[in-house]
Scaffold this motif. Structure first.
Motif, PDB file in Angstrom:
ATOM      1  N   PHE A 141      -7.781  -2.962  -1.115  1.00 28.61           N
ATOM      2  CA  PHE A 141      -7.766  -1.520  -0.894  1.00 28.61           C
ATOM      3  C   PHE A 141      -8.484  -0.871  -2.072  1.00 28.61           C
ATOM      4  CE2 PHE A 141      -3.711  -2.807   1.195  1.00 28.61           C
ATOM      5  CZ  PHE A 141      -3.984  -2.386   2.485  1.00 28.61           C
ATOM      6  N   PHE A 183      -7.676   7.254   5.341  1.00 28.95           N
ATOM      7  CA  PHE A 183      -7.571   5.800   5.309  1.00 28.95           C
ATOM      8  C   PHE A 183      -8.587   5.238   6.290  1.00 28.95           C
ATOM      9  CE2 PHE A 183      -6.064   1.750   6.910  1.00 28.95           C
ATOM     10  CZ  PHE A 183      -5.763   1.074   5.743  1.00 28.95           C
ATOM     11  N   GLU A 238      -9.921  -0.028   3.229  1.00 29.43           N
ATOM     12  CA  GLU A 238      -9.514  -1.429   3.314  1.00 29.43           C
ATOM     13  C   GLU A 238     -10.740  -2.289   3.599  1.00 29.43           C
ATOM     14  OE1 GLU A 238      -6.830  -4.408   6.071  1.00 29.43           O
ATOM     15  OE2 GLU A 238      -6.194  -2.324   5.891  1.00 29.43           O
ATOM     16  N   PHE A 267      -9.461   2.558  -3.784  1.00 24.03           N
ATOM     17  CA  PHE A 267      -9.027   3.950  -3.806  1.00 24.03           C
ATOM     18  C   PHE A 267     -10.127   4.798  -4.438  1.00 24.03           C
ATOM     19  CE2 PHE A 267      -5.162   1.716  -3.270  1.00 24.03           C
ATOM     20  CZ  PHE A 267      -4.148   2.599  -2.916  1.00 24.03           C
ATOM     21  N   VAL A 294      -8.655   5.881   0.902  1.00 24.38           N
ATOM     22  CA  VAL A 294      -8.319   4.464   0.765  1.00 24.38           C
ATOM     23  C   VAL A 294      -9.144   3.699   1.789  1.00 24.38           C
ATOM     24  CG1 VAL A 294      -6.505   2.719   0.855  1.00 24.38           C
ATOM     25  CG2 VAL A 294      -5.962   5.036   0.064  1.00 24.38           C
ATOM     26  N   LEU A 319       0.833  -1.200   0.000  1.00 27.08           N
ATOM     27  CA  LEU A 319       0.000   0.000   0.000  1.00 27.08           C
ATOM     28  C   LEU A 319       0.868   1.251   0.000  1.00 27.08           C
ATOM     29  CD1 LEU A 319      -2.666   1.604   0.360  1.00 27.08           C
ATOM     30  CD2 LEU A 319      -2.377   1.265   2.832  1.00 27.08           C
ATOM     31  N   LEU A 351       1.165   4.396  -2.556  1.00 22.27           N
ATOM     32  CA  LEU A 351       0.933   5.765  -2.101  1.00 22.27           C
ATOM     33  C   LEU A 351       2.158   6.654  -2.318  1.00 22.27           C
ATOM     34  CD1 LEU A 351      -1.059   5.167   1.212  1.00 22.27           C
ATOM     35  CD2 LEU A 351      -1.941   6.079  -0.958  1.00 22.27           C
TER      36      LEU A 351
END
Length: 178
Positions: free
Chosen positions: A172, A116, A148, A174, A146, A32, A36
């Protein structure tokens, strides 16, 4: 659990046995952050970590020099662990918040460049988190969210869905704020 990269690279984080969180695996976390790292300048980012659990993701952002990291967790044991660990590591611009994520999303006056979320996979209303985060003013224009989640969920039809990354059983999704 360890910090993968940055100022605190290699530091082990050992949560107490009474933490019930499911931390993101080191393998998924490392991948991840590789993604990023190609999308954002961490030092220019204000980051919000929802359902922070052990704080693992928050520590990674702080280790990479994020401008600020806000780590939201409602469980008092988890919150105290996050607060204590960040203080012990000497993390600056790190703000642990003990709060209900759904209430926090609706009342937070600050905006973030990256959000996140690693909500419990069995949480009631889990799929609504995406819409709630993107509907409000939490995420700056061109910001990245993001989320999860398990393989059971698919957000590819969401208008702000951007891409999916899969690492074993961890997904994940996005999203980019339009």
């Amino acid at each position: 659990m360890r910090i993968v990269s940055g100022k605190y690279k290699g530091r082990s984080i050992n949560p107490p046995r009474n933490l019930r969180a499911r931390p993101t695996t080191d393998f998924a976390k490392e991948n991840l952050f590789n993604v990023l790292g190609n999308l954002i300048d961490f030092e220019e980012c204000d980051v919000l970590d929802l359902f922070a659990g052990t704080g693992s993701i928050s520590y990674e952002f702080a280790s990479r020099g994020a401008r600020s990291v806000t780590s939201v967790e409602i469980n008092p044991v988890h919150y105290e662990f996050i607060r204590h660990t960040a203080k012990e590591l000497g993390m600056e611009n790190f703000y642990p918040v003990k709060a209900n994520v759904f209430r926090y999303i609706k009342s937070c006056p600050k905006q973030f460049d990256l959000i996140f979320s690693d909500a419990p996979y069995d949480l009631e209303g889990l799929d609504g988190i995406v819409s709630e985060v993107l509907a409000g003013d939490l995420l700056r224009k061109e910001g990245i969210f993001v989320f999860e989640h398990s393989k059971k969920l698919d957000f590819s039809d969401h208008p702000e869905f951007w891409q999916l990354r899969s690492y074993g059983s961890v997904q994940f999704s996005f999203f980019k704020k339009l």
